[in-house]
Design an enzyme around this catalytic site. Sequence first.
Site, PDB file in Angstrom:
ATOM      1  N   TYR A 159      -5.319  -2.125   8.700  1.00 47.03           N
ATOM      2  CA  TYR A 159      -5.168  -0.932   7.858  1.00 47.03           C
ATOM      3  C   TYR A 159      -3.771  -0.337   8.010  1.00 47.03           C
ATOM      4  CZ  TYR A 159      -6.257   3.536   5.636  1.00 47.03           C
ATOM      5  OH  TYR A 159      -6.250   4.641   4.809  1.00 47.03           O
ATOM      6  N   LYS A 209      -0.813  -0.015   5.041  1.00 46.50           N
ATOM      7  CA  LYS A 209      -0.305   1.277   4.575  1.00 46.50           C
ATOM      8  C   LYS A 209       1.201   1.405   4.796  1.00 46.50           C
ATOM      9  CE  LYS A 209      -4.115   2.638   2.846  1.00 46.50           C
ATOM     10  NZ  LYS A 209      -4.245   2.722   1.375  1.00 46.50           N
TER      11      LYS A 209
END
Length: 402
Positions: free
Chosen positions: A268, A272
């Site tokens: 994740y 990002k």
Amino acid sequence: MASFDGKVIAITGAASGMGLATVELLASRGAVISLADINEEAVKKACNSLPDSAKHTYTVVDVRKAESVNQWIKTTKEKFGRLDGAVNMAGIITPAAPVIEHTDEDWDVTFAVNTKGAAGIALLDINEDALSAVKGEILDQFSRQPGTKDGQECRIDLYPIDVTNDEEVTQTVNAAAATFGRLDYVVNAAGIAIKHEGGAAFAKTADWQRVLDINLTGTFFVLRAAAQIMLKQEPIQSNIDGRPLQRGSIINFGSIQGVVGITLSTAYTATKHAVIGLTRTASEDYAKDGLRINAICPGYTETPMTTKNPQVLKAMMERVSTAVPMQRMGNPQEIADGVLYLAGGRSSFVTGSVGCLYRILNCCMLVYDIACRVVGSSNGNLKLRLEWLSPYRGNGYLGIIE
């Protein structure tokens, strides 16, 4: 040159300006025009000025009123037996003035003409049931807005989609643009989060790939499809004090984890950070063309993604209790305010920026292109170096805070 022989085209704002120019051009290519405008004398004159004017028609229409628009479209189809295209040109701009001098009436009239008479909203998600629920919530809120009249409509089209499917994304985005005539704002918010037990050393390849496919590659697919459409369409002018034209605005969702590292969040956090890089390089490609691309990085926010996964929720609550002075997660409406700013005309000179919405060190910050770096500690307090990161002005030093 393209021929529009026999095609029936409905055009709002047809009595003057760009609307009339569009009418004249399409009529010269053989199209049959149904002109609509709120000014009866002007629209009649515009219709009568066309060559072979008898084959065209005009109607007095107030685009703020759904019944007026619906009746015009119905009458047009009954008269000609078909409708091949429509051009939404109706719009107004209030006289330039400081925002504090604008009255409620100025706002209401301008908003009603320029947005309630606009095309609508396209919602995309992999969960069709959730899309229907969101549509119902929007329509309910719209109906309860002050000034909304009976019969007034807000068009919302639903598009179930898997953002990891390149071909499906392109087809869906093109279909939405064809339905509404153009794309003005695109919000890239699809994403998932997974916690990796044991950290990066034990992250499963399948988990890593799934997060990348949705959070990064899916964001890229949507951005690419939308940008190709926006770059071809005519720019529009903001209704805020005559600001420059733009062809569209794309907002990509990053995260607080796009600017810091969080334990057990290998995939994740990587995606990002990558979304921020994608945003910055794409914005450089098209800033000169009037296409703005920005990212927004929410902090700890209460959403289904953060509350339905027990591991993610546990980690979130631990961080909130130790790192967020407000001692709570943000709510989606607070993030939506930042999205609205980046989409609309008030951010007309903003592109390639990364807006971080979170609270840190007793300061509530809406930060654009500012990074904090730990450089030491004293008396038990962290010492941070604030750095300015700008694709236009290079990197700069802002100062040290403790």
